[in-house]
Scaffold this motif. Structure first.
Motif, PDB file in Angstrom:
ATOM      1  N   LEU A  53       0.931  -1.314   0.162  1.00  0.00           N
ATOM      2  CA  LEU A  53      -0.047  -0.031  -0.062  1.00  0.00           C
ATOM      3  C   LEU A  53       0.758   1.281   0.050  1.00  0.00           C
ATOM      4  O   LEU A  53       0.508   2.147  -0.605  1.00  0.00           O
ATOM      5  CB  LEU A  53      -0.806   0.046   1.149  1.00  0.00           C
ATOM      6  N   GLU A  54       1.834   1.383   0.887  1.00  0.00           N
ATOM      7  CA  GLU A  54       3.014   2.589   0.573  1.00  0.00           C
ATOM      8  C   GLU A  54       3.427   2.583  -0.494  1.00  0.00           C
ATOM      9  O   GLU A  54       3.580   3.864  -1.025  1.00  0.00           O
ATOM     10  CB  GLU A  54       3.772   2.207   1.836  1.00  0.00           C
ATOM     11  N   SER A  55       3.886   1.745  -1.266  1.00  0.00           N
ATOM     12  CA  SER A  55       4.600   1.831  -2.559  1.00  0.00           C
ATOM     13  C   SER A  55       3.531   2.356  -3.434  1.00  0.00           C
ATOM     14  O   SER A  55       3.978   3.159  -4.494  1.00  0.00           O
ATOM     15  CB  SER A  55       5.169   0.559  -3.047  1.00  0.00           C
ATOM     16  N   TYR A  56       2.383   1.701  -3.286  1.00  0.00           N
ATOM     17  CA  TYR A  56       1.304   2.181  -4.502  1.00  0.00           C
ATOM     18  C   TYR A  56       0.899   3.701  -4.222  1.00  0.00           C
ATOM     19  O   TYR A  56       0.696   4.616  -5.191  1.00  0.00           O
ATOM     20  CB  TYR A  56      -0.138   1.366  -4.108  1.00  0.00           C
ATOM     21  N   ALA A  57       0.936   4.108  -2.732  1.00  0.00           N
ATOM     22  CA  ALA A  57       0.643   5.438  -2.530  1.00  0.00           C
ATOM     23  C   ALA A  57       1.751   6.394  -2.941  1.00  0.00           C
ATOM     24  O   ALA A  57       1.377   7.346  -3.416  1.00  0.00           O
ATOM     25  CB  ALA A  57       0.356   5.690  -1.170  1.00  0.00           C
ATOM     26  N   GLU A  58       2.780   6.048  -3.105  1.00  0.00           N
ATOM     27  CA  GLU A  58       3.862   6.831  -3.287  1.00  0.00           C
ATOM     28  C   GLU A  58       4.273   6.955  -4.910  1.00  0.00           C
ATOM     29  O   GLU A  58       4.673   8.069  -5.482  1.00  0.00           O
ATOM     30  CB  GLU A  58       5.348   6.019  -2.549  1.00  0.00           C
ATOM     31  N   ASP A  59       4.322   5.933  -5.474  1.00  0.00           N
ATOM     32  CA  ASP A  59       4.662   5.979  -6.844  1.00  0.00           C
ATOM     33  C   ASP A  59       3.793   5.163  -7.783  1.00  0.00           C
ATOM     34  O   ASP A  59       3.904   5.077  -9.115  1.00  0.00           O
ATOM     35  CB  ASP A  59       6.022   5.766  -7.520  1.00  0.00           C
ATOM     36  N   GLY A  60       2.374   4.635  -7.379  1.00  0.00           N
ATOM     37  CA  GLY A  60       1.714   3.810  -8.292  1.00  0.00           C
ATOM     38  C   GLY A  60       2.027   2.363  -8.412  1.00  0.00           C
ATOM     39  O   GLY A  60       1.416   1.965  -9.198  1.00  0.00           O
ATOM     40  N   THR A  61       3.282   1.723  -7.884  1.00  0.00           N
ATOM     41  CA  THR A  61       3.639   0.549  -7.872  1.00  0.00           C
ATOM     42  C   THR A  61       2.464  -0.543  -7.548  1.00  0.00           C
ATOM     43  O   THR A  61       1.903  -0.132  -6.330  1.00  0.00           O
ATOM     44  CB  THR A  61       4.966   0.354  -7.106  1.00  0.00           C
ATOM     45  N   VAL A  62       2.197  -1.381  -7.955  1.00  0.00           N
ATOM     46  CA  VAL A  62       1.375  -2.304  -7.784  1.00  0.00           C
ATOM     47  C   VAL A  62       1.857  -3.701  -7.403  1.00  0.00           C
ATOM     48  O   VAL A  62       2.437  -4.199  -8.826  1.00  0.00           O
ATOM     49  CB  VAL A  62       0.177  -2.479  -8.827  1.00  0.00           C
ATOM     50  N   ASN A  63       1.979  -4.163  -6.454  1.00  0.00           N
ATOM     51  CA  ASN A  63       2.584  -5.341  -6.093  1.00  0.00           C
ATOM     52  C   ASN A  63       1.732  -6.553  -6.172  1.00  0.00           C
ATOM     53  O   ASN A  63       0.600  -6.337  -6.286  1.00  0.00           O
ATOM     54  CB  ASN A  63       3.227  -5.313  -4.866  1.00  0.00           C
ATOM     55  N   ALA A  64       1.997  -7.840  -6.232  1.00  0.00           N
ATOM     56  CA  ALA A  64       1.185  -8.983  -6.751  1.00  0.00           C
ATOM     57  C   ALA A  64      -0.029  -9.032  -5.559  1.00  0.00           C
ATOM     58  O   ALA A  64      -1.050  -9.266  -5.958  1.00  0.00           O
ATOM     59  CB  ALA A  64       2.182 -10.172  -6.398  1.00  0.00           C
ATOM     60  N   ASP A  65       0.100  -8.807  -4.482  1.00  0.00           N
ATOM     61  CA  ASP A  65      -1.026  -8.932  -3.422  1.00  0.00           C
ATOM     62  C   ASP A  65      -2.019  -7.946  -3.411  1.00  0.00           C
ATOM     63  O   ASP A  65      -2.914  -8.119  -3.430  1.00  0.00           O
ATOM     64  CB  ASP A  65      -0.226  -9.224  -1.951  1.00  0.00           C
ATOM     65  N   LEU A  66      -1.576  -6.642  -3.832  1.00  0.00           N
ATOM     66  CA  LEU A  66      -2.285  -5.607  -4.265  1.00  0.00           C
ATOM     67  C   LEU A  66      -3.084  -5.802  -5.388  1.00  0.00           C
ATOM     68  O   LEU A  66      -4.221  -5.295  -5.319  1.00  0.00           O
ATOM     69  CB  LEU A  66      -1.521  -4.045  -4.134  1.00  0.00           C
ATOM     70  N   ARG A  67      -2.505  -6.433  -6.327  1.00  0.00           N
ATOM     71  CA  ARG A  67      -3.306  -6.619  -7.519  1.00  0.00           C
ATOM     72  C   ARG A  67      -4.582  -7.315  -7.513  1.00  0.00           C
ATOM     73  O   ARG A  67      -5.544  -6.797  -8.409  1.00  0.00           O
ATOM     74  CB  ARG A  67      -2.225  -7.279  -8.433  1.00  0.00           C
ATOM     75  N   PHE A  68      -4.723  -8.222  -6.606  1.00  0.00           N
ATOM     76  CA  PHE A  68      -5.912  -8.906  -6.543  1.00  0.00           C
ATOM     77  C   PHE A  68      -6.929  -7.821  -6.165  1.00  0.00           C
ATOM     78  O   PHE A  68      -8.158  -7.810  -6.719  1.00  0.00           O
ATOM     79  CB  PHE A  68      -5.908  -9.865  -5.541  1.00  0.00           C
ATOM     80  N   PHE A  69      -6.834  -6.897  -5.208  1.00  0.00           N
ATOM     81  CA  PHE A  69      -7.604  -6.061  -4.816  1.00  0.00           C
ATOM     82  C   PHE A  69      -8.134  -4.798  -5.783  1.00  0.00           C
ATOM     83  O   PHE A  69      -9.324  -4.423  -6.129  1.00  0.00           O
ATOM     84  CB  PHE A  69      -7.459  -5.154  -3.563  1.00  0.00           C
ATOM     85  N   LEU A  70      -7.049  -4.456  -6.510  1.00  0.00           N
ATOM     86  CA  LEU A  70      -7.246  -3.221  -7.483  1.00  0.00           C
ATOM     87  C   LEU A  70      -7.982  -3.813  -8.974  1.00  0.00           C
ATOM     88  O   LEU A  70      -8.335  -3.076  -9.700  1.00  0.00           O
ATOM     89  CB  LEU A  70      -5.997  -2.877  -7.883  1.00  0.00           C
ATOM     90  N   SER A  71      -7.841  -5.128  -9.111  1.00  0.00           N
ATOM     91  CA  SER A  71      -8.688  -5.866 -10.118  1.00  0.00           C
ATOM     92  C   SER A  71     -10.352  -5.404 -10.036  1.00  0.00           C
ATOM     93  O   SER A  71     -10.694  -5.692 -11.115  1.00  0.00           O
ATOM     94  CB  SER A  71      -8.317  -7.322 -10.042  1.00  0.00           C
ATOM     95  N   PHE A  72     -10.761  -4.874  -9.056  1.00  0.00           N
ATOM     96  CA  PHE A  72     -12.065  -4.653  -8.924  1.00  0.00           C
ATOM     97  C   PHE A  72     -12.396  -3.215  -9.336  1.00  0.00           C
ATOM     98  O   PHE A  72     -13.479  -2.879  -9.691  1.00  0.00           O
ATOM     99  CB  PHE A  72     -12.694  -4.937  -7.541  1.00  0.00           C
ATOM    100  N   LEU A  73     -11.238  -2.493  -9.614  1.00  0.00           N
ATOM    101  CA  LEU A  73     -11.300  -1.204  -9.884  1.00  0.00           C
ATOM    102  C   LEU A  73     -10.902  -0.754 -11.354  1.00  0.00           C
ATOM    103  O   LEU A  73     -10.162  -1.447 -11.866  1.00  0.00           O
ATOM    104  CB  LEU A  73     -10.540  -0.399  -8.951  1.00  0.00           C
TER     105      LEU A  73
END
Length: 568
Positions: A53-73
């Protein structure tokens, strides 16, 4: 098709709900204490790391575990989520602390804590409160991530089932509200009343009247209650006014508000020949709210305000009677007055008109689940009256017996909170002309439980329900909601629309004063459903009805449009 109201017609409304919910799911995480956020739905559970989550907030990096949640958006919502994570808020930590230690704030946070839990699956109330207070102390403001880093337990669990059910309930509630507004609009248009033409010589109600207005502040001291409070008097300067010829309206402000918030209405009414008086309810006003936020007081209002507010108005009328002859040459007509109010002030007006409190109903309705079950924050306010049973039993007796003032001849209640404390037993005690005004999108005192139901319970021979599609609980909230859900509309346009809405509402309320206080029957033409509909200026639409049964209301809630052959 006619515009209904921007908040519900806007394509981004449902997207806004999704974003708000996902933001809660993905961001209520303690980066300092927990390594992962666990999201569950029944037996299903997935997790995401805090660092993702911190990486995503900082520069938009989407790690593997976050990708599952963002797939709904979709991509737009992803961008909005990233912006939300980085948005900074500046709040006084003392104000945050006091807000969530206040009984109403704590209760609200407890409901949120049902879905956002500690690592041990306990209600997240106390952990969330601690995190919010600590984050608010961050120099230069704080982000959502700052709140998450301060969540004080070793884990965070989000119960998606609870939160999604809440979102679905809110969506259903919004649909039902729109269906009720549609039904009321249909009844208004199908009214069998004969259209009365507006006489040419009648003054325009939206324009300032012909009289100059003088103002003065009166300080009242009620020794019996050890209560000192001010009231502002707006007096029309009518040459050679006869004794008892100037009608009087008292306007009661809402919780956390101030008498000054109604100076515009008072000025307008006085320019048309009505003396307007604005008392300050010192136990539930803006000053007390600010004292709480500054740490000088510990609650936004005192339960005794359920009694003190009506007594404030009665004592004020007594004081005006004492001073009338010596200070105003006996011009004020204090034998027949109107009492109006907004929200908690509308409750005040209803009680002064004869409504009584129903403590049995409070006990039945004020369990812990009522607020979330009925999506009605107004319950949090009303249920605090139960505290009087242990602290001031004599106040309970006063409310149960009633605090009607015999000088009141007209009641105007705007967005009242009343459904539980007055309810089906207390409201029929009012037998005076009564006007209930309801905002179509009011998250604080919603239309269906607080005004539509209340109107069906009224048995007053002359009663009116005015519904304004597109309005919210306050002008500020109306503006905020429209700006939030439809940012493409310029703030200047929204503010211009709101100014027209306020002008139309002032004009309509003035018509009731002309008819019921000044006995100017020619103004009845303004109280027709047909005329009220002419005030429409999208996104605000006005509807007026004179009667509504519980059966009709239930049909509207269920989406069954009222058919003319069924009811006329």
């Amino acid at each position: 098709m006619r515009v209904k109201f921007r908040c519900l017609r806007c394509p981004s409304w449902f997207r806004f709900q999704i974003l708000a919910t996902v933001s809660v799911f993905l961001t209520a995480i303690p980066a300092r204490a927990a390594e992962r956020l666990y999201v569950s739905y029944g037996l299903f559970e997935r997790s995401v790391s805090v660092s993702s989550l911190e990486s995503y907030a900082e520069d938009g990096t989407v790690n593997a575990d976050l990708r599952f949640f963002l797939s709904f958006l979709d991509s737009d919502l992803e961008e909005e989520l990233q912006r939300a994570l980085n948005t900074r808020y500046e709040l006084d930590p003392v104000a945050v602390s006091q807000s969530f230690y206040d009984p109403i704030g704590e209760t609200s946070l407890r409901y949120i804590g049902r879905g956002i839990q500690t690592g041990g699956r306990q209600n997240g109330l106390y952990a969330l409160r601690a995190a919010l207070v600590q984050a608010a102390a961050e120099p230069g403001g704080f982000t959502i991530l700052d709140v998450l880093r301060r969540f004080p337990t070793q884990g965070m669990r989000v119960d998606l089932k609870v939160l999604i059910e809440g979102l679905r309930a809110a969506k259903t509630f919004l649909e039902e509200t729109n269906q009720v507004i549609d039904g009321i609009q249909f009844l208004a248009r199908a009214s069998s009343e004969t259209e009365i033409p507006i006489p040419a010589e009648v003054l325009s109600l939206s324009e300032p009247g012909p009289f100059q207005v003088s103002t003065q502040t009166i300080t009242l001291r009620d020794d019996q209650r050890d209560r000192t409070y001010p009231a502002d008097l707006y007096l029309p300067e009518i040459p050679d006014a006869a004794p008892g010829s100037v009608p009087v309206i008292v306007i009661s402000h809402g919780l956390g508000s101030s008498r000054k918030d109604f100076s515009e209405i008072a000025q307008h009414s006085a320019s048309h020949g009505f003396a307007a008086v604005l008392p300050e309810h010192i136990g539930s006003n803006k000053d007390l709210q600010q004292a709480v936020l500054a740490g000088r007081a510990n609650e936004f209002f005192r339960a005794r305000e359920f009694v003190d507010r009506p007594l404030d108005v009665t004592y004020l009328l007594d004081e005006l009677e004492r001073r009338n002859q010596s200070e105003w040459q006996g011009r004020l007509n204090l034998k027949e007055v109107a009492v109006g109010g907004h929200s908690f002030g509308a409750y005040t007006a209803l009680v002064l008109g004869g409504a009584t409190a129903d403590f049995d109903n409070l006990h039945r309705s004020c369990d812990r689940e009522s607020f979330i079950e009925f999506l009605n924050p107004a319950l949090l306010l009303q249920c605090r009256a139960l505290e009087l049973e242990t602290t001031e039993p004599e106040a309970v007796q006063q409310l149960t017996q009633g605090l009607q003032d015999p000088r009141v001849r007209l009641v105007i209640a705007v967005n009242p909170v009343n459904s539980v404390i007055l309810g089906e037993q207390g409201l029929p005690q009012i037998q005076l002309p009564t006007v209930i005004v309801s905002s179509g999108f009011d998250p604080a005192a919603p239309l269906i439980p607080e005004q539509a139901n209340a109107f069906t319970w009224l048995t007053a021979p002359e009663k009116y329900l005015i519904v304004v599609r597109g309005a919210s609980h306050t002008v500020e909230l109306t503006t905020l909601i429209n700006r939030t859900v439809d940012p493409s509309v310029a703030i200047e346009q929204i503010e211009a629309e709101v100014r027209v809405f306020r002008s139309n509402l002032r004009a309509l309320l003035l018509a009731f004063l002309q008819v019921y206080l000044a006995d100017n029957s020619e103004y009845r033409a303004f109280l027709q459903p047909f005329y009220v509909e002419t005030l429409d200026d999208p996104p605000f639409e006005f509807s007026l009805i004179r009667s509504l049964s519980q059966e009709q209301l239930l049909q509207m809630i269920n989406g069954e449009l009222v058919r003319e052959e069924d009811h006329f």
